[in-house]
Design a protein around this motif. Structure first.
Motif, PDB file in Angstrom:
ATOM      1  N   GLU A  44       3.984  -2.839   9.241  1.00  0.00           N
ATOM      2  CA  GLU A  44       2.712  -2.912   9.974  1.00  0.00           C
ATOM      3  C   GLU A  44       2.042  -4.258   9.789  1.00  0.00           C
ATOM      4  O   GLU A  44       1.451  -4.816  10.703  1.00  0.00           O
ATOM      5  CB  GLU A  44       1.777  -1.799   9.501  1.00  0.00           C
ATOM      6  CG  GLU A  44       2.112  -0.446  10.081  1.00  0.00           C
ATOM      7  CD  GLU A  44       1.143   0.636   9.606  1.00  0.00           C
ATOM      8  OE1 GLU A  44       0.029   0.298   9.191  1.00  0.00           O
ATOM      9  OE2 GLU A  44       1.557   1.783   9.641  1.00  0.00           O
ATOM     10  N   ASN A  45       2.149  -4.828   8.617  1.00  0.00           N
ATOM     11  CA  ASN A  45       1.542  -6.139   8.335  1.00  0.00           C
ATOM     12  C   ASN A  45       2.238  -7.259   9.113  1.00  0.00           C
ATOM     13  O   ASN A  45       1.649  -8.273   9.416  1.00  0.00           O
ATOM     14  CB  ASN A  45       1.563  -6.436   6.846  1.00  0.00           C
ATOM     15  CG  ASN A  45       0.575  -5.574   6.080  1.00  0.00           C
ATOM     16  OD1 ASN A  45      -0.331  -4.998   6.658  1.00  0.00           O
ATOM     17  ND2 ASN A  45       0.789  -5.492   4.781  1.00  0.00           N
TER      18      ASN A  45
ATOM     19  N   SER B 126       6.721   0.846   5.294  1.00  0.00           N
ATOM     20  CA  SER B 126       5.892   1.057   6.500  1.00  0.00           C
ATOM     21  C   SER B 126       4.725   0.097   6.505  1.00  0.00           C
ATOM     22  O   SER B 126       4.383  -0.494   7.543  1.00  0.00           O
ATOM     23  CB  SER B 126       5.389   2.484   6.582  1.00  0.00           C
ATOM     24  OG  SER B 126       6.466   3.357   6.757  1.00  0.00           O
ATOM     25  N   GLN B 127       4.063  -0.059   5.388  1.00  0.00           N
ATOM     26  CA  GLN B 127       2.927  -0.971   5.294  1.00  0.00           C
ATOM     27  C   GLN B 127       3.350  -2.412   5.519  1.00  0.00           C
ATOM     28  O   GLN B 127       2.681  -3.183   6.204  1.00  0.00           O
ATOM     29  CB  GLN B 127       2.209  -0.834   3.953  1.00  0.00           C
ATOM     30  CG  GLN B 127       1.415   0.447   3.825  1.00  0.00           C
ATOM     31  CD  GLN B 127       0.770   0.591   2.438  1.00  0.00           C
ATOM     32  OE1 GLN B 127       1.078  -0.172   1.537  1.00  0.00           O
ATOM     33  NE2 GLN B 127      -0.113   1.580   2.321  1.00  0.00           N
TER      34      GLN B 127
ATOM     35  N   ARG C  10       6.651   4.457   2.278  1.00  0.00           N
ATOM     36  CA  ARG C  10       5.256   4.088   2.532  1.00  0.00           C
ATOM     37  C   ARG C  10       5.066   2.579   2.374  1.00  0.00           C
ATOM     38  O   ARG C  10       4.421   1.927   3.193  1.00  0.00           O
ATOM     39  CB  ARG C  10       4.333   4.856   1.597  1.00  0.00           C
ATOM     40  CG  ARG C  10       2.893   4.626   1.906  1.00  0.00           C
ATOM     41  CD  ARG C  10       2.038   5.559   1.118  1.00  0.00           C
ATOM     42  NE  ARG C  10       0.661   5.220   1.414  1.00  0.00           N
ATOM     43  CZ  ARG C  10      -0.359   5.585   0.732  1.00  0.00           C
ATOM     44  NH1 ARG C  10      -0.185   6.349  -0.322  1.00  0.00           N
ATOM     45  NH2 ARG C  10      -1.573   5.231   1.060  1.00  0.00           N
ATOM     46  N   GLN C  11       5.648   2.024   1.323  1.00  0.00           N
ATOM     47  CA  GLN C  11       5.545   0.585   1.076  1.00  0.00           C
ATOM     48  C   GLN C  11       6.202  -0.209   2.209  1.00  0.00           C
ATOM     49  O   GLN C  11       5.640  -1.183   2.705  1.00  0.00           O
ATOM     50  CB  GLN C  11       6.201   0.230  -0.265  1.00  0.00           C
ATOM     51  CG  GLN C  11       6.115  -1.219  -0.641  1.00  0.00           C
ATOM     52  CD  GLN C  11       4.695  -1.643  -1.001  1.00  0.00           C
ATOM     53  OE1 GLN C  11       3.881  -0.851  -1.448  1.00  0.00           O
ATOM     54  NE2 GLN C  11       4.393  -2.904  -0.769  1.00  0.00           N
TER      55      GLN C  11
END
Length: 192
Positions: free
Chosen positions: A189-190, A185-186, A182-183
């Protein structure tokens, strides 16, 4: 788990051997009193049988004494066997168990014998492993045994505990993996 089961059985085998060796030394004590002239042979053997008959360990486990014929000298749980010829006594698998015990003592002085035997609380005889040791001066064989299903029950308890620990570890590892993914992925995306 396979290693655990082997280790549990080996541990129980070592304990039963050590306990029989302790009982054997108790018989030797009374034999020494006989040799010193402090007890007659009959008195020494009678006191040795009584001492061994009272010995218990674990959960009521016991020792018995037979001779090399084999005849039962003393069985604390089944006293009806005392004095009986055991040479034709066989388990449901056809093992002449007391003959096998005598053979083991004749061959090595002591050792393990596998057979089945009635266990209190069970309808059918169950697998048992006994350790026997000869006491040559009196022609006795002293023994005690463990029921294999006791080892299997302990194995199941240990397996359930290990399974629970493994499940907790997998859940924790899954949670950490989810958090890391999740980290990441974020962060990806950033960047876009």
């Amino acid at each position: 788990l396979l290693s655990l089961k082997e280790n549990l059985l080996e541990d129980r085998k070592q304990k039963i051997q050590q306990l029989v060796e302790v009982a054997h030394s108790q018989i030797a004590y009374f034999y020494d009193l006989e040799k010193k002239g402090e007890l007659s042979s009959t008195q020494a053997q009678s006191q040795a049988k009584a001492a061994i008959a009272r010995m218990r360990y674990h959960d009521g486990d016991y020792f018995w004494i037979n001779d090399m014929q084999p005849s039962m000298i003393m069985h604390p749980i089944k006293p009806a066997l005392d004095g009986k010829d055991l040479s034709q006594l066989k388990d449901p698998n056809g093992v002449f168990l007391f003959n096998e015990m005598v053979k083991q003592v004749q061959l090595s002085g002591k050792g393990f014998v596998n057979y089945t035997w009635p266990k209190p609380g069970f309808d059918e005889p169950v697998a048992k492993l006994s350790f026997v040791q000869g006491f040559k001066p009196w022609g006795w064989v002293i023994g005690s045994g463990i029921y294999i299903n006791d080892v299997n029950e302990l194995f199941m308890q240990e397996s359930i505990q290990l399974g629970g620990i493994a499940l907790l570890f997998m859940l924790f590892a899954g949670f950490i993996s989810f958090a890391v993914v999740r980290q990441l992925s974020q962060q990806i995306e950033n960047l876009h």
